[in-house]
Design a protein around this motif. Sequence first.
Motif, mmCIF file in Angstrom:
data_model
loop_
_atom_site.group_PDB
_atom_site.id
_atom_site.type_symbol
_atom_site.label_atom_id
_atom_site.label_comp_id
_atom_site.label_asym_id
_atom_site.label_seq_id
_atom_site.Cartn_x
_atom_site.Cartn_y
_atom_site.Cartn_z
ATOM 1 N N UNK A 99 0.634 -1.330 0.036
ATOM 2 C CA UNK A 99 0.186 0.097 0.121
ATOM 3 C C UNK A 99 1.301 1.261 0.354
ATOM 4 N N UNK A 100 0.208 2.102 -0.957
ATOM 5 C CA UNK A 100 1.315 3.467 -0.355
ATOM 6 C C UNK A 100 -0.125 4.312 0.687
ATOM 7 N N UNK A 101 0.652 5.367 1.117
ATOM 8 C CA UNK A 101 -0.771 5.389 2.502
ATOM 9 C C UNK A 101 -0.198 6.941 1.883
ATOM 10 N N UNK A 102 -1.528 8.078 2.449
ATOM 11 C CA UNK A 102 -2.080 9.241 2.174
ATOM 12 C C UNK A 102 -1.029 10.074 2.592
ATOM 13 N N UNK A 103 -0.264 9.366 3.656
ATOM 14 C CA UNK A 103 0.807 9.958 4.494
ATOM 15 C C UNK A 103 1.607 10.066 3.895
ATOM 16 N N UNK A 104 2.136 9.504 2.837
ATOM 17 C CA UNK A 104 3.985 8.803 2.094
ATOM 18 C C UNK A 104 4.522 7.914 2.577
ATOM 19 N N UNK A 105 3.622 6.887 3.580
ATOM 20 C CA UNK A 105 4.479 5.879 3.885
ATOM 21 C C UNK A 105 4.396 4.948 2.621
ATOM 22 N N UNK A 106 5.142 3.991 2.559
ATOM 23 C CA UNK A 106 5.137 2.361 1.846
ATOM 24 C C UNK A 106 4.558 1.132 2.637
ATOM 25 N N UNK A 107 3.741 0.779 2.418
ATOM 26 C CA UNK A 107 3.093 -0.607 3.328
ATOM 27 C C UNK A 107 3.837 -1.799 2.407
#
Length: 144
Positions: A99-107
Motif C-alpha cells: 500500500x501507499x498511504x496518503x501520508x507518504x508511507x509505503x506498506x
Amino acid sequence: MSINDRTGDIAEITRITHLYARGLDRFDPKETLSAFSVDGAWDASAVGLTRYEGHEQLLDFFERDAEAVEKQFHIITNHVIDFQDDDNATGTNYVFSEAEMKNGAAIKAIALNTDRYVRTAEGWKIAERVITALTTPQMEGFDA
C-alpha cells in the motif's frame, strides 16, 4: 464427507476471502465487512496493529483504512480449509499486500491468515481472522 461433497462450501469460503480483499482494494468498507459474521474478529496484533471484534469495530477500522490509504492491493492464495461440521470450518491462506498511504508511507506485508468460518443465514462468513507475518512486515507509517 469427502472433499467433493464440500466443493460448493470451499468455493463460497474462498469467495468471501476474496471479497474481503476486493473490498479493501476498492476502498469499499461495507464490501470488506460483508465477509465477516456479525460478531466476527480481525486480529493483526502480531504485526503491530490491533484486534477488532464485531461489525461496529470492524467497519470503523475498514473506513479509517479506506480513508488513510492512497493505493493498495491484496493477493490472497493457497487456501486450505478444514470442516469441523456442516456449519463450522477453519482455514489458512496467504496474503501479499502493498500500500501507499496518503501520508507518504509505503506498506508491505506477506502474512498468513488463520481463519475460523461459520455458516450463517447469509452464507459462509469469517468468524475470526488472525494475521501473522511470514516475512518482516513494513508497517511504519500505517495510521488507520
